[in-house]
Write an enzyme that holds these catalytic residues in place. Structure first.
Site, mmCIF file in Angstrom:
data_model
loop_
_atom_site.group_PDB
_atom_site.id
_atom_site.type_symbol
_atom_site.label_atom_id
_atom_site.label_comp_id
_atom_site.label_asym_id
_atom_site.label_seq_id
_atom_site.Cartn_x
_atom_site.Cartn_y
_atom_site.Cartn_z
ATOM 1 C CG ASN A 22 38.978 42.604 41.923
ATOM 2 O OD1 ASN A 22 37.811 42.200 41.885
ATOM 3 N ND2 ASN A 22 39.938 42.096 41.180
ATOM 4 N NE ARG A 107 38.091 42.774 37.339
ATOM 5 C CZ ARG A 107 38.082 41.454 37.376
ATOM 6 N NH1 ARG A 107 38.234 40.818 38.518
ATOM 7 N NH2 ARG A 107 37.932 40.762 36.276
ATOM 8 C CG HIS A 196 40.807 39.193 31.012
ATOM 9 N ND1 HIS A 196 41.020 37.987 30.376
ATOM 10 C CD2 HIS A 196 40.767 38.917 32.329
ATOM 11 C CE1 HIS A 196 41.092 37.018 31.280
ATOM 12 N NE2 HIS A 196 40.934 37.558 32.473
ATOM 13 N NE ARG A 257 35.985 30.989 33.708
ATOM 14 C CZ ARG A 257 36.634 32.139 33.943
ATOM 15 N NH1 ARG A 257 37.494 32.618 33.058
ATOM 16 N NH2 ARG A 257 36.406 32.808 35.034
ATOM 17 C CD GLU A 405 43.425 43.081 35.232
ATOM 18 O OE1 GLU A 405 44.306 42.412 35.822
ATOM 19 O OE2 GLU A 405 42.348 42.615 34.855
#
Ligand code: ADP
Length: 425
Positions: A22, A107, A196, A257, A405
């Site tokens: 990743n 990823r 996601h 955010r 993940e």
């Protein structure tokens, strides 16, 4: 039946491992995972790459002593992704692990409408990922750095891209279109994509196992609550709507955010308050959410501690931020009931979803109309890696499931190779 017979999907990779990467612009997370069982043999993080603080940490899960664990070669900063990977390769050689690796799984954040499945990386795929940088300018170029570095470091291994957006490619038009002129979608790909995806898919699959039902017969709403937060509605095993949009800024409020805001605020900030577009971008992505509202932190733990300590100068503000955060998530979950005729249950995952009993309680307390009611004792007990149903027996199920993940990336890479090139591995 022997163990091998029970797992016919991965005959070629049995006992083998996938290196999962990743890659960010200045960081590189890696783990070496056995795809069949999800065992992590080794994992680590290289961070602050290309700066004077560059460092790499490798964690071994293969029974090495502390002394051996600490014997990572001394690197002189600054160093880059390539050097970090060479260090990793040397370690893998030393540990006799290099021959067990059958592929590298990456990823990749944005696959646009091109990729609904994991994909073997070739020159065309790299070009498409580069083109999609228009939609993910921070992420896709960084993902490509990792792919290029791994192609050099592991030149003989197949490289697989697993896209964060892929799981949401099953969304219908009514969910992915904005109420904007249609030509913006046709000519510029402006639509909702969602993110996601690997996490929502993984927890849905785990919840189906808990229910003892095939995933394709299950409907869930899953809330991935970490630094980034998104809610996804899964119908018959497929994503049919999700809260993040063309970018990860849309949807529920997050650590830094804002999530959804009236787009008119942007004109107001620019025209009335003199913000530049760059400043608006920083405000909405990095200075809003829990951090902006609390004026204290984006970290849920810090905020919960401040909220509970009445003498803390930001106690009231911390509670306000967490309250808005939870209300917005509850509203998002409730709104997604519009996509479903039936609902097997709700899933909490991500650092906050897996650990914060307070946040889960606050969200669920606003969803009584959907027959969500928590069992306080199970809610308190299901933290720090514990998983399970935290609802009252009489209420709709509500699971806490730790996401993984990396395992999905390893598993999907192995599946792709098994189906694409049987016999080559
Ligand atoms: P990322 O999205 O970067 O992968 P994580 O999924 O690790 O992030 O989630 C990070 C968030 O999880 C932070 O807000 C952190 O405070 C929160 N978190 C972790 N542990 C706990 C805990 N015990 N209680 C409350 N929040 C927690």
């Amino acid at each position: 039946m022997t163990k091998q017979q029970q797992q016919p999907v991965f005959p070629q990779v049995s006992g083998k491992a996938i290196l999962v990467i990743n890659c960010g612009s200045s960081s590189l997370k890696f783990s070496l995972i056995q795809p069949e069982c999800g065992t992590t043999l080794l994992s680590g993080l290289a961070e602050y790459l290309t700066t004077a603080q560059a460092r790499i940490n490798i964690k071994y899960n293969i029974g090495l002593s502390n002394e051996e664990q600490l014997a990572t070669s001394a690197l002189v900063a600054p160093f880059d992704h390539q050097v970090a990977l060479s260090t990793l390769v040397n370690k893998l050689v030393q540990l006799n692990l290099v021959d067990s690796i059958v592929a590298v799984g990456h990823r990749v954040v944005h696959g646009g409408e091109h990729y609904a499945q994991p994909t073997l990386i070739n020159t065309n795929v790299k070009q498409t990922i580069a083109k999609l940088a228009k939609l993910a300018p921070l992420h896709n170029p960084a993902n490509l750095i990792g792919i290029n570095a791994c192609q050099q470091a592991f030149s003989k291994l197949p490289q697989v891209a697993v896209f964060d957006t892929a799981f949401h490619q099953s969304m219908p038009e009514k969910a992915y279109l904005y109420g904007l002129p249609f030509e913006l979608y046709q000519q510029h790909n402006i639509r909702r994509y969602g993110f996601h995806g690997t996490s929502h898919y993984f927890v849905a699959k785990q919840a189906a196992k808990l229910l003892n039902k095939p995933l394709v017969q299950c409907s869930f709403i899953s809330a991935h609550l970490g630094n980034g937060c998104s809610v996804t509605v899964i119908k018959n095993g497929e994503s049919v709507d999700t809260s993040m949009g063309m970018t990860p800024l849309e949807g529920v409020m997050m650590g830094t955010r804002s999530g959804d805001v009236d787009a008119g605020i942007i004109f107001h900030l620019v025209e009335q308050l003199g913000f530049s577009i760059k400043q608006v971008d920083t405000l909405l992505n990095k200075k809003s959410g829990l951090l902006g509202l609390s004026q204290l932190s984006n970290d849920c733990r810090t905020l919960e501690a401040a909220m509970l300590d009445k003498s803390h100068p930001k106690s009231v503000q911390a509670k306000l931020a967490l309250t808005v955060f939870c209300y917005r998530i509850a509203k998002s979950i409730a709104s997604f009931s519009a996509s479903l005729h039936e609902l097997d249950g709700l899933i909490f995952t991500g650092g906050i979803g897996e650990n914060s009993a307070w946040v889960r309680q606050e969200i669920i307390s606003q969803l009584g109309l959907l027959n969500f009611h928590l069992c306080e004792k199970s809610n308190q007990a299901t933290r720090f890696g514990a998983s399970g149903n935290i609802a009252l027996n009489t209420a709709r199920a509500c699971w806490v499931i730790a996401t993984n993940e990396e395992w999905v990336i390893a598993e999907q890479s192995a599946q792709l190779l098994t189906s694409n090139s049987a016999g080559k591995l």
